[in-house]
Design an enzyme around this catalytic site. Structure first.
Site, PDB file in Angstrom:
ATOM      1  N   CYS A 143       9.915  41.680  56.085  1.00  7.73           N
ATOM      2  CA  CYS A 143      10.326  40.480  56.831  1.00  7.73           C
ATOM      3  C   CYS A 143      11.732  40.544  57.406  1.00  7.73           C
ATOM      4  O   CYS A 143      11.931  40.452  58.612  1.00  7.73           O
ATOM      5  CB  CYS A 143      10.201  39.244  55.943  1.00  7.73           C
ATOM      6  SG  CYS A 143       8.541  38.926  55.341  1.00  7.73           S
ATOM      7  N   ASP A 182       4.600  34.737  59.764  1.00  9.56           N
ATOM      8  CA  ASP A 182       5.168  35.477  58.646  1.00  9.56           C
ATOM      9  C   ASP A 182       4.057  36.209  57.889  1.00  9.56           C
ATOM     10  O   ASP A 182       3.218  35.579  57.249  1.00  9.56           O
ATOM     11  CB  ASP A 182       5.891  34.501  57.712  1.00  9.56           C
ATOM     12  CG  ASP A 182       6.841  35.186  56.756  1.00  9.56           C
ATOM     13  OD1 ASP A 182       6.858  36.431  56.729  1.00  9.56           O
ATOM     14  OD2 ASP A 182       7.572  34.490  56.038  1.00  9.56           O
ATOM     15  N   ASP A 183       4.036  37.541  58.001  1.00  9.71           N
ATOM     16  CA  ASP A 183       3.043  38.376  57.298  1.00  9.71           C
ATOM     17  C   ASP A 183       1.631  38.237  57.870  1.00  9.71           C
ATOM     18  O   ASP A 183       0.648  38.374  57.130  1.00  9.71           O
ATOM     19  CB  ASP A 183       2.975  38.032  55.803  1.00  9.71           C
ATOM     20  CG  ASP A 183       4.182  38.473  55.008  1.00  9.71           C
ATOM     21  OD1 ASP A 183       5.075  39.111  55.600  1.00  9.71           O
ATOM     22  OD2 ASP A 183       4.245  38.178  53.800  1.00  9.71           O
ATOM     23  N   ASP A 239       5.987  39.124  62.186  1.00 10.67           N
ATOM     24  CA  ASP A 239       7.048  40.062  61.821  1.00 10.67           C
ATOM     25  C   ASP A 239       6.503  41.375  61.271  1.00 10.67           C
ATOM     26  O   ASP A 239       7.130  42.421  61.411  1.00 10.67           O
ATOM     27  CB  ASP A 239       8.043  39.431  60.833  1.00 10.67           C
ATOM     28  CG  ASP A 239       7.388  38.823  59.601  1.00 10.67           C
ATOM     29  OD1 ASP A 239       6.156  38.924  59.443  1.00 10.67           O
ATOM     30  OD2 ASP A 239       8.121  38.212  58.792  1.00 10.67           O
ATOM     31  N   ASN A 240       5.361  41.341  60.627  1.00 12.67           N
ATOM     32  CA  ASN A 240       4.740  42.571  60.099  1.00 12.67           C
ATOM     33  C   ASN A 240       3.291  42.280  59.747  1.00 12.67           C
ATOM     34  O   ASN A 240       2.839  41.130  59.831  1.00 12.67           O
ATOM     35  CB  ASN A 240       5.488  43.096  58.867  1.00 12.67           C
ATOM     36  CG  ASN A 240       5.803  42.028  57.834  1.00 12.67           C
ATOM     37  OD1 ASN A 240       6.958  41.605  57.707  1.00 12.67           O
ATOM     38  ND2 ASN A 240       4.799  41.576  57.093  1.00 12.67           N
TER      39      ASN A 240
END
Length: 519
Positions: A78, A42-43, A312-313
């Site tokens: 997200c 996540d991130d 995700d990013n």
């Protein structure tokens, strides 16, 4: 009777089996299908050293397989990004625009539409044993989003976090039943809970059927809570000062022009602390990867399993004086790590072809023997790129990046009349997003041209253009220097990408590149 020198049939069969094992061809089991494991952090950025702490992951997945150096999300936020992973579609097709219910994150429209036709449904039909643990979507499990009793179709085992990323004091939906967790490291640290349940699933699975695991740990998303044994790690590490760190953005969209520059010392100290803590949380993810690979090895499944590692990013920490967030069109926010090992994937290879998060679902289905057209995906399988012995692949000339700006009540006061921004206000109340931070970009990366063309949906009709071959950190917006004929061609390409769907997007992805000369 075989003649002199003939090889007995039994020995010939054994020799053929040995040859197949060495060549990486998938062995026969339940229809000849390989297992799939995907880890989605996540991130986690790619450009700012986000993979540096992941030594075990790089060794056990990257060195044993392929590292994609041009992996991108099609939207740097997200919930819409995770929906793109699940569906293989651009946001303009799955219709999830931001992290709020109003933006369709876990909304009734999502649950009754795109979610019901996401890739797990097709894997289940192929008799895959499916398992999910960790963060699903930001609004998942809330009462107004279907509650903890909602288990998306296609999943056999479900251990999903209610709401956004946390490490302690959270609630899981365990196969549709509420399960509350506290702040005891041994019992509750979410990254370790995900690992433990994945290992248990593997121990209890049916060996006669293939399996699919999707693990979504909270790291390195804030609040950046490290496991006790890692809280003092990287004590001397600081946020990287190179590239666009604390650079002015005078030729960029208004949102990039409003932070104070140079940043105050207190902000830089905050960023250094955040950067270290992000790395600290990733060490537990690195442990998760090691435990998982060792378990697959112990079960003699590793050689028949594709293992994907991605995020995700991306993220930024001080680039163009923006303190911390994602949501921007620049490389630090849209590039993601992607490592894959598995049958037919040669060890320690670096692949430069652009790969998108909308390509993940078609790749999973390709491994499972399902045509991407069944999913109506916008993306393409990249299995042929990393396992070329199976089939020839194609390289896309360009792709779309899109983001719909978001405004929330209680917005911080630094976002002017142009639109409210996000409600969080740290460390300097710099506005990171607003309604008119809505943009769409054509990112061209075809081996000869390395360029980005972006249009904002605002009253200015603002345009940003970057030549990344000469300006990799996107310091200069060259829109006023580019031949107008080139801008017109990029505008037409953008319109096509923004309106494409399914087979039309796939056709654009394999079409001849746009010629970027003015002639």
């Amino acid at each position: 009777m075989p003649g002199t020198g003939a090889v007995p049939l039994g020995l010939r069969v054994l020799a053929l089996a040995a040859l197949l094992a060495c060549s990486g061809v998938r062995r026969v089991r339940g229809g000849g299908l390989s297992n799939i494991v995907v880890i989605v952090t996540d991130d986690q950025d790619q450009n700012l050293g986000g993979m540096t702490p992941m030594k075990k992951t790089k060794s056990l997945i990257g060195d044993a397989g392929a590292t994609f150096v041009n992996s991108f999300t099609v939207t740097p936020l997200c919930c819409p990004s995770r929906c793109s992973i699940l569906t293989g579609r651009y946001p303009h097709n799955h219709l999830v625009r931001n992290n709020s219910l109003a933006g369709n994150c876990s909304s009734a429209a999502w649950r009754g539409g795109a979610e019901a036709a996401a890739f797990p449904v097709f894997l289940s039909k192929r008799r895959y044993q499916t398992f999910f643990a960790g963060k699903y979507l930001n609004q998942y499990g809330l009462k107004e989003a279907g509650g903890v009793g909602h288990v998306p179709p296609g999943w056999d085992q479900w251990h999903a976090l209610v709401g956004n990323s946390r490490y302690y004091n959270y609630t899981l939906s365990t196969n549709g039943v509420e399960e509350k967790h506290g702040d005891n490291y041994t019992d509750d640290y979410l990254t370790d809970v995900i690992a433990e349940r994945a290992l248990r699933f593997l121990d209890n699975r049916s060996p006669q059927r293939p399996f699919f695991l999707m693990l979504a740990p909270p790291a390195p998303h804030r609040p950046w809570t490290a496991a006790p044994q890692y809280r003092t790690s990287f004590g001397d590490v600081k946020a990287p000062r190179d590239g666009s760190f604390d650079k002015t953005a005078k030729d960029k969209h208004w949102l990039l022009r409003q932070p104070v520059n140079p940043m105050p010392d207190s902000t830089v100290a905050f960023l250094d602390d955040a950067y270290r803590r992000r790395w600290q949380t990733l060490l537990s993810v690195d442990d998760l990867v090691e435990k998982l690979v060792r378990k697959l090895e112990e079960l003699k499944e590793l050689n028949d399993t594709y293992v994907f590692f991605t995020s995700d990013n991306g993220y930024h920490t001080g680039q163009f004086s923006l303190p911390i967030d994602k949501r921007q069109l620049y490389e630090f926010d849209i590039r993601t790590p992607l490592l894959v090992r598995g049958p037919g994937v040669n060890a320690n290879v670096t692949l430069k072809a652009p790969v998108l998060n909308i390509d993940l679902a078609p790749t999973f289905l390709d491994i499972a023997g399902v045509n991407a057209s069944a999913l109506d995906a916008d993306g393409l399988s990249f299995l042929p790129l990393m396992a070329p012995s199976l089939r020839n692949g194609s390289r896309r000339p360009d792709f779309l990046v899109e983001h719909t700006g978001e405004g929330l009540s209680g917005a911080d006061p630094t976002c002017p009349k142009l639109g409210p921004g996000l409600s969080h206000c740290f460390p300097d109340c710099v506005c990171e997003d607003s309604f008119n931070n809505t943009y769409a970009c054509v990112r061209t990366l075809d081996g000869r041209v390395d360029m980005q063309y972006c249009e904002f949906a605002d009253s200015e009709s603002f345009v940003e253009v970057y030549d990344l071959s000469s300006d990799p950190h996107q310091l200069e917006n060259i829109v006023k220097k580019v031949d107008p004929a080139v801008l017109e061609k990029m505008n037409r390409r953008l319109i096509k990408l923004q309106s494409c769907q399914g087979a039309g997007c796939r056709a654009l992805s394999t079409s001849v590149r746009v010629e970027l000369s003015g002639e």
